[in-house]
Design a protein around this motif. Structure first.
Motif, short mmCIF file in Angstrom:
data_model
loop_
_atom_site.label_atom_id
_atom_site.label_comp_id
_atom_site.label_asym_id
_atom_site.label_seq_id
_atom_site.Cartn_x
_atom_site.Cartn_y
_atom_site.Cartn_z
N HIS B 193 0.85 -1.19 0.00
CA HIS B 193 0.00 0.00 0.00
C HIS B 193 0.88 1.24 0.00
O HIS B 193 1.85 1.30 0.76
N TRP B 301 -7.25 1.96 9.62
CA TRP B 301 -7.72 2.02 8.23
C TRP B 301 -6.76 2.82 7.38
O TRP B 301 -6.34 3.90 7.77
N GLU B 303 -7.63 3.08 3.91
CA GLU B 303 -8.64 3.59 3.00
C GLU B 303 -9.84 2.67 3.19
O GLU B 303 -9.72 1.63 3.82
#
Lengths: 337, 337
Positions: B193, B301, B303
């Motif tokens: 990510h 989180w 996204e």
């Protein structure tokens, strides 16, 4: 000449014998479990009768020198065994080591073999990786080195090409069907015949295999030997790195790689070649040499139909070609005299 | 609550998350190639928030202490993970080490945690194998230790029993079909990510696994930690021996076990416990911790549909139970706030 020969043991001695005997026309079967603690699997790969020589072992030096002379042709027939011809540097770290080298040089001179005394500076000109504590040494020309595992692989191929059959198990003289059984089971030979029982013992040794990493200094070109605080250490260059050896223990068949053994090998090797601190430690392994009372091999008839080719101790690789020749001669003789 | 969850990574964090999330009723798939350089495979097995504590990392100590409190029940549910409750001895070899222990003791006292100062003699009464150079130390109660490999095995079993599916490959968030993807790929998370890329880095470490041989001294009962010439070393007892760790390098994903690393671990461990010279060196291994800028984990989180549970650095085993709880809470919350 006999027709069916069983060879017990598939180390460098068993395979060399099997190859030569099969090439002479016999039907040969090798019994071997490819044990990873065999002496010729866990070895440095030096063919070093001269540097290994010591007063009192002149006969062994003579035998080793004769075998060494056979090696170039033996290796040429086998193909790629990583043969190296750059000789050995025996280096000294303190005055006691210098004394040991003096004894060796004097001994060799008495046998008509000249060596070169080198200063630390001269040594570092030859091998820039040698550490600052190396203060002098001997350049010993003539010793060879090879990759023992490449050799085993090449010998198995040569055996197969000569028609040798392989049985992937251990066997004893009484459980195989053959005209002659050759006991070539290295350290394990003592269990295969009562005459060998009191003669052959396992001599445990440990080695390390190292490999340079990106950015680390290249390995030396020559084999380097030293005594560090009385402990012998050797560093044998290979195509892909370096073998460091070897510890020596009278510990029976204990297969453990020990903390103390690895610590000594790393410490002593680093004194000789400090740059190896950045190398990868690829493998630590323990194996068993076939020790004999006088450090010389046992090659001869034990009884009708049973031949010994064992007890090569630190010299199995070196003595493989001459051992194979001697076994072939004995087989041609037809039986015990 | 979401229904289908993909967990990327099957180390201690990924498996703990998968187990707890599957037990709460979700359909969970773990993507993992059982890489042998994962941080939780190559680990010492200490659950040591107190001994690992240092001024400036009070929040991490708080988080670690909360997770430690969850461990006994977590371990009980998993079955045999080799849990040890005998605590840690942090020992000193010279006055500089004594100074480090003074800082640690003072720091812990300020947080309301008492430790016991012990003399060399008192330490050797507890652990007779400690070497003569050990001159003092701290007894730190409360730390736990376990067998990290037994833990991984128990977690996989618990996951399977809870209905977790395993895919034996690496995956990325965009290549899996799930409502939520949990990135728990340890040192490799940065590639999964863009938000993790600048945050997570591999921190290489090496460990050794040793085993006593017949006649050698038994391992200590407690985890023993020391600094030797400034290098930290720990010795964690296991049912079948001892883990010695750990080196620490910023070297990217270089998987080589180095000569220098093994030499330091052996040397430093032998100063602490001289009897290990007779032990077997069973394994030398290198692995990668998931480093983060503040040594604290990244749990949250990234996204919608993508959660991170990574960056646990030296504390992955310790923080596994609380990480699993936090991920479960986040999933129950339903999405990024």
């Amino acid at each position: 000449m006999v027709s069916r020969v069983a060879v017990l043991g598939g180390g460098v001695i068993g395979l060399s014998v099997a190859w030569r005997v099969a090439s002479s026309g016999c039907a040969v079967t090798v019994f071997d479990d490819e044990c990873r603690t065999a002496g010729s699997w866990v070895a440095g790969g030096m063919l070093a009768p001269v540097t290994e020589s010591w007063p009192g072992e002149e006969e062994l030096l003579e035998l080793g020198s004769r075998s060494l002379a056979l090696w170039p042709e033996f290796a040429r027939e086998l193909g790629d065994v990583g043969l190296r011809t750059d000789g050995t540097l025996a280096v000294a770290l303190d005055s006691a080591d210098v004394g040991v080298l003096d004894v060796l040089a004097e001994h060799l001179r008495g046998l008509g073999r000249e060596t070169d005394r080198l200063t630390g500076r001269e040594l570092r000109a030859l091998e820039p990786g040698l550490g600052p504590r190396v203060r002098g040494g001997l350049s010993v020309p003539g010793d060879l080195a090879l990759d023992n595992r490449a050799l085993l692989s090449a010998l198995r191929k040569a055996c197969a090409a000569a028609g040798v059959a392989f049985e992937p198990r251990r066997a004893t003289p009484s459980t195989v069907d053959a005209d002659v059984v050759v006991i070539a089971a290295g350290a394990w030979s003592g269990d295969l015949h009562p005459a060998l029982k009191p003669v052959i013992r396992p001599v445990k040794g440990e080695i390390l295999r190292l490999a340079p990493r990106r950015g680390s200094l290249p390995p030396p070109t020559r084999t380097v030997r030293a005594h560090v605080e009385g402990r012998p250490v050797y560093l044998v260059p290979k195509e892909d790195g370096l073998v460091v050896g070897a510890t020596q223990y009278e510990a029976g068949f204990d297969p453990a790689v020990t903390v103390g053994g690895v610590r000594d090998l790393l410490r002593d090797a680093e004194v000789v070649l400090p740059g190896i601190a950045e190398y990868e430690l690829v493998e630590s392994a323990a194996g068993f040499r076939a020790g004999s009372p006088d450090n010389a091999p046992v090659i001869g008839w034990l009884e009708p139909g049973v031949l010994a080719a064992t007890g090569h101790h630190r010299n199995g690789l070196l003595l493989a070609p001459i051992t194979a020749e001697m076994v072939l001669e004995l087989l041609r003789g037809g039986g015990p005299r």
